[in-house]
Scaffold this active site. Structure first.
Site, PDB file in Angstrom:
ATOM      1  N   SER A 230       0.849  -1.190   0.000  1.00 37.77           N
ATOM      2  CA  SER A 230       0.000   0.000   0.000  1.00 37.77           C
ATOM      3  C   SER A 230       0.892   1.250   0.000  1.00 37.77           C
ATOM      4  O   SER A 230       1.691   1.433  -0.915  1.00 37.77           O
ATOM      5  CB  SER A 230      -0.952  -0.041   1.195  1.00 37.77           C
ATOM      6  OG  SER A 230      -2.010   0.884   1.029  1.00 37.77           O
TER       7      SER A 230
ATOM      8  N   ASP B 256      -9.782  -3.440  -5.618  1.00 40.68           N
ATOM      9  CA  ASP B 256      -9.187  -2.655  -4.537  1.00 40.68           C
ATOM     10  C   ASP B 256      -9.635  -1.196  -4.628  1.00 40.68           C
ATOM     11  O   ASP B 256      -9.300  -0.506  -5.593  1.00 40.68           O
ATOM     12  CB  ASP B 256      -7.663  -2.741  -4.653  1.00 40.68           C
ATOM     13  CG  ASP B 256      -6.935  -2.100  -3.487  1.00 40.68           C
ATOM     14  OD1 ASP B 256      -7.571  -1.378  -2.706  1.00 40.68           O
ATOM     15  OD2 ASP B 256      -5.714  -2.331  -3.370  1.00 40.68           O
TER      16      ASP B 256
ATOM     17  N   HIS C 197      -7.968  -4.951  -1.644  1.00 48.08           N
ATOM     18  CA  HIS C 197      -6.758  -4.439  -1.028  1.00 48.08           C
ATOM     19  C   HIS C 197      -6.063  -5.454  -0.127  1.00 48.08           C
ATOM     20  O   HIS C 197      -4.835  -5.495  -0.065  1.00 48.08           O
ATOM     21  CB  HIS C 197      -7.099  -3.186  -0.218  1.00 48.08           C
ATOM     22  CG  HIS C 197      -5.925  -2.349   0.150  1.00 48.08           C
ATOM     23  ND1 HIS C 197      -5.158  -1.693  -0.795  1.00 48.08           N
ATOM     24  CD2 HIS C 197      -5.364  -2.048   1.354  1.00 48.08           C
ATOM     25  CE1 HIS C 197      -4.183  -1.020  -0.191  1.00 48.08           C
ATOM     26  NE2 HIS C 197      -4.280  -1.220   1.112  1.00 48.08           N
TER      27      HIS C 197
END
Length: 703
Positions: free
Chosen positions: A553, A639, A673
């Site tokens: 991320s 995501d 995600h």
């Protein structure tokens, strides 16, 4: 240890994305993007229905996945072995310590082989178990499934629960009649997964996501009525703020929190008067944060107001909570970062960090007497496990370290005695004495020192030959805990040093550490990581081209920046759902996270200085024609946080401009995600990463 042949990546012809140049001019600078077409124009629709993805984009992602499969083909046996090892360290029928609430004790457990939790309860003092919700049963036949928002009503008659079935974090809420063992007709779509009950159990508060996937509106649902009749309780007009829901442990208030990354505001609704309008605690002031708890007739407020950089706790009357009535309770102390507070009927318990290590501090409200709970290891993780009960003198906390499996303790606040309630079992065996954990400090060019947590086997030499996996994050003030990891052991047992670089952008060394790693100071995060790597090389912990860098991320942004700045010292880089197209994303206010992210990164649309700062480090915009190590990028099609096209564009540009590699992209077409949701499916993804690390470092596998 006897070794077997070294694992390797297979040569394979990589798919080449078509270059379709697009140009935009911002602040007088011409920016070219030849792979912008990989961004689906109908991305909102794709989040809800992945089948809506444009065929040309899907074909490219499928080709990338086929390429990844070919690259990893020689590692299949190794990956399977790693998976079985990691699976063998997980207790198949693991369960949580029951948490008491009134007449019941609530817990969750897994069945052997089960991927998802089973939520259960028993009578408070023991008795027949009642299954409230079976996650495996609900997930059957679905490519992706994740539960969220489970909350039983105060009268214990109903259970609110949410589920996401494609990884896009759109949760559908339902209400279950626990006596009947079935769901009611209440179905609420497109929620953030949170659910908070009114005191009478007749009303349910939840947050609805807007068309751009932002949690912006709080609604109140009356059980038994259509969701179309739900009342809007609060709607946030500023797209730069997200809305969240919780409830004070006292049960007195439903809490609406409105926040971005530096500013917050709270509104309260009496839980026993759910139709009342929410009442503002204190209006938002830019760069001031606060959160509230309740006890008696006062609110306890954790805040950084009045220059309390590392936070303080103040009190205010519950009926008149505006800033003019705030009074100090726990004053600000520079270097002592207060992380959270929990208010019980007679005690205030806070979690704080001093010199990088966490501790729990207990304050008796009657007389202000304080004592702390701390541990002696060089690096460890400590967490408060907040239960359901307010009228109690007992708390629960968790503890682990890189060498010590997690333990759960109940702690009596008055007698100061602790009771071990659970110790993490490692079925395949674990000897803490076989491992060494340490914390070292890497010097930086600007005179700081970066804490680095290390884990290795005692037998692993510190002569520069050991391979190393170096993990980093460095954003949003998030601190990566020095916790026990069953998955890390597979690499450590093969001679790796497992390292975590606690770089600026986190709050490991207080709020200052965070402030020095964001906005105009963001490059400190990248420089810190490189400094940590070079220090580990210089001190013989590992060697040049023996380090595999890993981050996800915002930590994936770190990986992209590190590749551009110092890729030559790494054996490989793993970037999971990497935020690498920073400039384009921060210039797209329609994307879910963009307006709330401007306080973290800067607004390049309106602020030329922020634009030039981001342009200077954005990984995608700074790919150069130079050698790069092997890079593995992982993405999730649905995501909503880091959209799939960021890593897809990045890998395409690396292939187009850089040499070396290979550059590998694997997109989970059934997840978002967090990757796979099942506990064992997720291990398969971890095994792939570890197989990659072993291959690029040329580390022999164990037989």
């Amino acid at each position: 240890m006897t070794s077997s042949p070294r694992p390797h990546l297979a040569p394979a012809t990589a798919p080449l994305a078509e270059a379709r140049d697009t140009t935009r001019i911002l602040h007088g600078v011409e920016i070219h993007d030849e792979f912008a077409w990989l961004r689906a124009e109908n991305w909102q629709e794709v989040m809800r229905d992945p089948a809506a993805l444009e065929p040309a984009i899907r074909a490219h992602l499928d080709a990338e996945n086929a390429h990844a499969a070919a690259i990893f083909a020689p590692l299949e046996a190794l990956r399977a072995r790693l998976f079985e090892e990691m699976k063998g360290r997980i207790k198949q029928d693991d369960s949580s310590v029951p948490a008491k609430d009134g007449a019941f004790a609530y817990a969750m457990r897994h069945r052997p082989g089960g991927q998802h939790p089973i939520h259960v309860r028993t009578p408070r003092d023991g008795g027949t178990e009642e299954i409230l919700l079976d996650g495996d049963e609900r997930a059957a036949g679905k490519a992706y499934f994740r539960l969220s928002g489970l909350a039983h009503s105060p009268d214990h008659r109903r259970l609110a629960w949410g589920a996401d079935e494609n990884g896009s974090e759109y949760f559908t809420l339902r209400v279950r009649d626990l006596a009947a063992g079935r769901d009611l007709d209440d179905v609420i779509e497109a929620t953030g997964g949170e659910a908070v009950w009114s005191a009478d159990g007749a009303h349910l508060f939840y947050v609805r996501l807007d068309e751009n996937h932002r949690p912006s509106t709080v609604l109140r649902h009356r059980v038994g009525t259509p969701a179309s009749e739900d009342a809007v309780v609060y709607e946030e007009a500023d797209p730069g703020f997200f809305v969240g829901l919780s409830k004070t442990l006292s049960g007195r208030f439903v809490v609406i929190s409105i926040h971005d990354h530096q500013t917050s505001e709270v509104r309260l609704i009496p839980a026993d008067a759910p139709t009342e309008a929410p009442r503002l605690v204190a209006p938002r002031i830019t760069a001031q944060e606060y959160e509230v708890e309740h006890v008696g007739e006062i609110l306890t407020i954790l805040t950084n107001a009045e220059g309390a950089e590392d936070f303080q706790i103040v009190t205010a009357p519950a009926e008149a909570p505006d800033r003019a009535n705030w009074r100090p309770l726990v004053p600000h102390e520079p270097g002592r970062l207060i992380l959270s507070q929990t208010a019980l009927a007679g005690h205030l318990v806070r979690l704080e960090r001093v010199e990088g290590l966490p501790r729990i501090v207990v304050r008796r409200l009657a007389d202000g007497a304080e004592h702390e709970i701390a541990f002696e290891e060089a690096a460890y993780s400590l967490g408060l496990l907040v239960g359901y009960e307010f009228e109690t003198t007992e708390i629960r906390f968790s503890y682990s370290s890189p060498t010590t499996p997690a333990r759960v303790y109940d702690y009596d606040l008055e007698s100061r005695t602790r009771t071990l309630r659970k110790e993490q079992e490692v079925p395949s065996g674990h000897d803490p004495e076989a491992y060494v954990a340490a914390r070292v400090f890497a010097p930086t060019a600007d005179g700081e020192t970066v804490p680095v947590t290390l884990l290795r086997r005692r037998s692993t030499p510190l002569d520069g030959t050991a391979p190393c996996l170096l993990y980093g994050y460095g954003a949003y003030g998030i601190t990566i805990p020095a916790a026990f990891s069953t998955t890390a052991l597979s690499l450590v047992d093969r001679g790796f040093v497992h390292a975590i670089a606690h770089v600026r952008g986190g709050k490991d060394k207080g709020f200052r550490w965070y402030a020095q790693g964001r906005r105009e100071a963001k490059t400190n995060t990248f420089d810190d990581f490189v400094a940590a790597a070079r220090h580990l090389i210089a001190t013989g912990v590992t060697g040049e081209k023996r380090i595999v860098a890993q981050g996800g991320s915002a930590g994936g942004m770190l990986m992209g920046a590190v590749a551009n700045r110092a890729g030559e010292i790494f054996a490989g880089i793993v970037a999971e759902v990497p935020f690498v197209d920073v400039l384009a994303t921060m210039c797209d206010p329609e994307l879910p996270l963009t307006p709330p992210e401007w306080p973290e990164w800067g607004n390049p649309i309106e602020d030329e200085a922020a634009f030039r700062t981001i342009l200077g480090y954005s990984p995608y915009d700074n790919v150069e024609a130079k050698p790069q190590p092997p890079i593995l990028a992982l993405a999730g099609l649905t995501d909503p946080r880091v959209t799939y096209w960021e890593p897809a564009k990045w890998i395409a540009r690396l292939r187009d401009r850089a040499s070396g590699g290979p550059f590998v992209l694997r997109t989970n077409m059934d997840a978002g995600h967090g990757g796979a949701a099942g506990r064992f499916d997720r291990l398969k993804e971890v095994a792939e990463v570890q197989a990659f690390a072993l291959a690029v470092t040329g580390t022999p596998d164990l037989p």
